[in-house]
Write a protein that holds these residues in place. Sequence first.
Motif, PDB file in Angstrom:
ATOM      1  N   GLY A 537       0.784  -1.230   0.000  1.00  0.00           N
ATOM      2  CA  GLY A 537       0.000   0.000   0.000  1.00  0.00           C
ATOM      3  C   GLY A 537       0.813   1.274   0.000  1.00  0.00           C
ATOM      4  N   GLU A 538       2.146   1.187   0.037  1.00  0.00           N
ATOM      5  CA  GLU A 538       2.990   2.369   0.088  1.00  0.00           C
ATOM      6  C   GLU A 538       3.765   2.535  -1.216  1.00  0.00           C
ATOM      7  OE1 GLU A 538       3.032   4.526   2.567  1.00  0.00           O
ATOM      8  OE2 GLU A 538       1.592   3.346   3.740  1.00  0.00           O
ATOM      9  N   PRO A 539       3.949   3.782  -1.672  1.00  0.00           N
ATOM     10  CA  PRO A 539       4.733   4.001  -2.900  1.00  0.00           C
ATOM     11  C   PRO A 539       6.173   3.516  -2.757  1.00  0.00           C
ATOM     12  CG  PRO A 539       3.511   5.973  -2.262  1.00  0.00           C
ATOM     13  CD  PRO A 539       3.416   5.041  -1.112  1.00  0.00           C
ATOM     14  N   ILE A 540       6.747   3.109  -3.860  1.00  0.00           N
ATOM     15  CA  ILE A 540       8.152   2.695  -3.884  1.00  0.00           C
ATOM     16  C   ILE A 540       9.039   3.932  -3.702  1.00  0.00           C
ATOM     17  CG2 ILE A 540       9.977   1.645  -5.269  1.00  0.00           C
ATOM     18  CD1 ILE A 540       7.811  -0.295  -4.323  1.00  0.00           C
ATOM     19  N   GLU A 541       9.995   3.829  -2.769  1.00  0.00           N
ATOM     20  CA  GLU A 541      10.928   4.925  -2.517  1.00  0.00           C
ATOM     21  C   GLU A 541      12.191   4.692  -3.333  1.00  0.00           C
ATOM     22  OE1 GLU A 541      11.525   5.570   1.698  1.00  0.00           O
ATOM     23  OE2 GLU A 541       9.607   4.584   2.107  1.00  0.00           O
ATOM     24  N   ALA A 542      12.549   5.646  -4.165  1.00  0.00           N
ATOM     25  CA  ALA A 542      13.624   5.464  -5.130  1.00  0.00           C
ATOM     26  C   ALA A 542      14.945   5.084  -4.490  1.00  0.00           C
ATOM     27  CB  ALA A 542      13.798   6.735  -5.969  1.00  0.00           C
ATOM     28  N   GLU A 543      15.290   5.671  -3.349  1.00  0.00           N
ATOM     29  CA  GLU A 543      16.604   5.447  -2.725  1.00  0.00           C
ATOM     30  C   GLU A 543      16.598   4.312  -1.703  1.00  0.00           C
ATOM     31  OE1 GLU A 543      19.218   6.999  -3.857  1.00  0.00           O
ATOM     32  OE2 GLU A 543      17.896   8.048  -5.266  1.00  0.00           O
ATOM     33  N   ARG A 544      15.424   3.853  -1.348  1.00  0.00           N
ATOM     34  CA  ARG A 544      15.362   2.780  -0.341  1.00  0.00           C
ATOM     35  C   ARG A 544      15.864   1.470  -0.936  1.00  0.00           C
ATOM     36  NH1 ARG A 544       9.833   0.213   2.348  1.00  0.00           N
ATOM     37  NH2 ARG A 544      10.843  -1.704   3.089  1.00  0.00           N
ATOM     38  N   VAL A 545      16.521   0.654  -0.114  1.00  0.00           N
ATOM     39  CA  VAL A 545      16.998  -0.655  -0.550  1.00  0.00           C
ATOM     40  C   VAL A 545      15.955  -1.704  -0.171  1.00  0.00           C
ATOM     41  CG1 VAL A 545      18.779  -2.426  -0.283  1.00  0.00           C
ATOM     42  CG2 VAL A 545      19.412   0.000  -0.378  1.00  0.00           C
ATOM     43  N   TYR A 546      15.558  -2.513  -1.148  1.00  0.00           N
ATOM     44  CA  TYR A 546      14.566  -3.558  -0.963  1.00  0.00           C
ATOM     45  C   TYR A 546      15.229  -4.927  -1.109  1.00  0.00           C
ATOM     46  CZ  TYR A 546      11.079   0.151  -1.497  1.00  0.00           C
ATOM     47  OH  TYR A 546      10.324   1.296  -1.337  1.00  0.00           O
ATOM     48  N   ARG A 547      14.800  -5.854  -0.263  1.00  0.00           N
ATOM     49  CA  ARG A 547      15.310  -7.225  -0.326  1.00  0.00           C
ATOM     50  C   ARG A 547      14.331  -8.050  -1.149  1.00  0.00           C
ATOM     51  NH1 ARG A 547      20.248  -9.223  -0.272  1.00  0.00           N
ATOM     52  NH2 ARG A 547      20.569 -11.069   1.039  1.00  0.00           N
ATOM     53  N   VAL A 548      14.827  -8.638  -2.249  1.00  0.00           N
ATOM     54  CA  VAL A 548      13.979  -9.286  -3.246  1.00  0.00           C
ATOM     55  C   VAL A 548      14.407 -10.744  -3.409  1.00  0.00           C
ATOM     56  CG1 VAL A 548      13.180  -9.205  -5.637  1.00  0.00           C
ATOM     57  CG2 VAL A 548      13.754  -7.086  -4.433  1.00  0.00           C
ATOM     58  N   ALA A 549      13.429 -11.625  -3.520  1.00  0.00           N
ATOM     59  CA  ALA A 549      13.682 -13.031  -3.814  1.00  0.00           C
ATOM     60  C   ALA A 549      13.322 -13.313  -5.267  1.00  0.00           C
ATOM     61  CB  ALA A 549      12.864 -13.939  -2.897  1.00  0.00           C
ATOM     62  N   VAL A 550      14.244 -13.926  -5.987  1.00  0.00           N
ATOM     63  CA  VAL A 550      14.029 -14.357  -7.373  1.00  0.00           C
ATOM     64  C   VAL A 550      14.746 -15.695  -7.551  1.00  0.00           C
ATOM     65  CG1 VAL A 550      13.802 -12.028  -8.336  1.00  0.00           C
ATOM     66  CG2 VAL A 550      16.064 -13.088  -8.168  1.00  0.00           C
ATOM     67  N   ASN A 551      14.429 -16.406  -8.614  1.00  0.00           N
ATOM     68  CA  ASN A 551      15.176 -17.632  -8.848  1.00  0.00           C
ATOM     69  C   ASN A 551      16.534 -17.302  -9.463  1.00  0.00           C
ATOM     70  OD1 ASN A 551      14.872 -17.482 -11.730  1.00  0.00           O
ATOM     71  ND2 ASN A 551      12.880 -18.494 -11.577  1.00  0.00           N
ATOM     72  N   SER A 552      17.437 -18.290  -9.476  1.00  0.00           N
ATOM     73  CA  SER A 552      18.816 -18.044  -9.905  1.00  0.00           C
ATOM     74  C   SER A 552      18.891 -17.627 -11.367  1.00  0.00           C
ATOM     75  CB  SER A 552      19.670 -19.288  -9.659  1.00  0.00           C
ATOM     76  OG  SER A 552      19.047 -20.463 -10.154  1.00  0.00           O
ATOM     77  N   PHE A 553      17.952 -18.063 -12.184  1.00  0.00           N
ATOM     78  CA  PHE A 553      17.927 -17.646 -13.582  1.00  0.00           C
ATOM     79  C   PHE A 553      17.716 -16.139 -13.686  1.00  0.00           C
ATOM     80  CE2 PHE A 553      15.119 -17.080 -17.408  1.00  0.00           C
ATOM     81  CZ  PHE A 553      16.127 -17.174 -18.355  1.00  0.00           C
ATOM     82  N   LEU A 554      16.724 -15.614 -12.963  1.00  0.00           N
ATOM     83  CA  LEU A 554      16.486 -14.177 -12.973  1.00  0.00           C
ATOM     84  C   LEU A 554      17.626 -13.411 -12.310  1.00  0.00           C
ATOM     85  CD1 LEU A 554      12.668 -13.905 -12.128  1.00  0.00           C
ATOM     86  CD2 LEU A 554      13.776 -13.325 -14.290  1.00  0.00           C
ATOM     87  N   ALA A 555      18.188 -13.991 -11.255  1.00  0.00           N
ATOM     88  CA  ALA A 555      19.271 -13.303 -10.546  1.00  0.00           C
ATOM     89  C   ALA A 555      20.462 -13.037 -11.455  1.00  0.00           C
ATOM     90  CB  ALA A 555      19.708 -14.115  -9.334  1.00  0.00           C
ATOM     91  N   GLY A 556      20.630 -13.869 -12.485  1.00  0.00           N
ATOM     92  CA  GLY A 556      21.707 -13.663 -13.445  1.00  0.00           C
ATOM     93  C   GLY A 556      21.316 -12.760 -14.604  1.00  0.00           C
ATOM     94  N   GLY A 557      20.127 -12.140 -14.537  1.00  0.00           N
ATOM     95  CA  GLY A 557      19.692 -11.249 -15.611  1.00  0.00           C
ATOM     96  C   GLY A 557      18.940 -11.943 -16.716  1.00  0.00           C
ATOM     97  N   GLY A 558      18.554 -13.206 -16.500  1.00  0.00           N
ATOM     98  CA  GLY A 558      17.859 -13.958 -17.534  1.00  0.00           C
ATOM     99  C   GLY A 558      16.513 -13.384 -17.900  1.00  0.00           C
ATOM    100  N   ASP A 559      16.038 -13.758 -19.107  1.00  0.00           N
ATOM    101  CA  ASP A 559      14.742 -13.324 -19.636  1.00  0.00           C
ATOM    102  C   ASP A 559      14.672 -11.819 -19.874  1.00  0.00           C
ATOM    103  OD1 ASP A 559      13.330 -15.563 -20.252  1.00  0.00           O
ATOM    104  OD2 ASP A 559      12.027 -15.542 -18.498  1.00  0.00           O
TER     105      ASP A 559
END
Length: 606
Positions: A537-559
Amino acid sequence: MRTLATRRSRRFRLTAGAVTLAAAGALAVGVPAAQAGTGNGNGQGNGNGNSRPGPALDLQILAINDLHGALEPPEGSNGQVTHRHEDGTTEQLAAGGVEYLATGLRDARKGNQRSVTVAAGDLVGATPLLSGLFHDEPTIEALNKLGMDVAGVGNHEFDEGWEELQRLQDGGCHPVDGCYADDRTFEGSDFPYLAANVVREDSGEPILAPYSVQNIKGVKVGFIGVTLEGTANIVTQDGIEGLEFLDEAETINRYTAELESQGVNAIVALIHEGGYPADPAYNADCDAGADGISGPIVEIAGAIDSNVDALITGHTHQPYVCTIPDPDGNDRLVTSAASNGRLFTELNMRYDPRTKDIVRTSVEGTNRVVDRDQKPARDLTRLIDYWNELAAPVANAPIGYISEDIRGRGAGTPEFPLGDLIADAQLAHAIELEGTADLALMNPGGVRADLVYAASGDEGDGVVTYGEGFTVQPFSNTVNLLSITGEQLLQVLREQVSGPNAATPKILQPSEGLTYTLDLSRSGADRIVADTVLLNGEPIEAERVYRVAVNSFLAGGGDGFPTLAEGTDPRVGNDDMRVLADYLLAHSSADAPLAAPAADRITVLP
């Protein structure tokens, strides 16, 4: 020449002393020359007489890394490598499978009197169903048949704790599950695992041998094995209690001096840490241009004693054969063979008997494709068939309960229920690992099937079996955590509908809490309505650091998501299928089956 039949079972003491083995060649069929990678014969003398070599002997080193128990040919992107043609165009080649890896290695050894096969970590852990069900015993047995001589540890070797790693080396039944057949006992590895920088906090002594001196028909080569210093931050803490992970370069330098004091001057480091080549093609010229390779290995390589002759690396799942200057400013070969057994690295060099050292200027490296057109090795096929037969009952085990079909890409909408479910599971896993996390994103192409309510066998309607779950997520990716800024998060969302994804958008499936509007009447990145992107419900803050979970394929920049590859503070979690199974088990039961998510996190405007 040693064949598989002459290999004897060996046990290795858990001491800081060296392990000495004999190594030689083997047999089989080959990898086409057209698929050879870049050969680099760069480098200078290292001060041990290499600049004026005498009559020299040929030496071959074959290397793999990050196999992750991929015994059967991996599917999807995990089973492909990028080949770059001379005109600059690229194509994807199907690669991998230990039946073919065995054939390729045996063929490469042909005609080489002095050959040794080594690995740079993560041979087990985050493994597919066939190996993971049996605590990776199948992979160790496959490596024995491949002719593995010595392996460094990686972070995933500690997935089940260091005592389990010790069992994989020494053999014996699993302490909980026991032996998997009455007439068969697991005998452990025929090769030593090396863990020079993994020490007991109370004594400072390595938990396994720090190095191994391989006597290859009179040529003595010392191999030092280390994992990344940050291993403690990316594995389960219970499994490494009482252990400390030391600086990679400092540890290698310490044991380099120890080996030299024993008269061993030919030294190769097996390092489970790596880099990122500018060109992802396995046969690219890594030394072309100023930005040939980046990442942790660059700094590590620059600090490792110049008397170490070559660095065989891993962890980043990237293919490269590069040169990085040693502390004396001389080029030194640094290699990595991607992951999942898709490639192996062949290093050829000359050994000077007078200096007892490798001639640095002679070292050449080539990444070779594990081509599936070659004849598979029958002994590995038999091994795979044996374990598949044992795995069949487990594949039918229930892992959850659903009250209706949970549709995947077949839903025909940008966001689909099963994608949201998987993202929710990955966010829950991230929170379990770190105590807190912000969101998860799942690539749509990684969802290969629906979860279907109607029974396909005898398990009953609404029961999800392990085999059905594995069909949904068959790629054996890991769930990776990374940190990105709010601005980077917005850029990731824009990359769904711009750049290489402009014509055919790839809409990432969001975990609960992330909402935004997708306006298909717009074009390019503008289709993401920036001021509608909200997290809880809160806007994304440009400078804030977010912790994100993705699979290893995406983590390498895939797709087509290069911004995700810029994420910092990475941590590797469990296999994504295991994560999904754990989530289903925790959130459903026969009396309270799971309904399909509403798939209402993305508002789509036509």
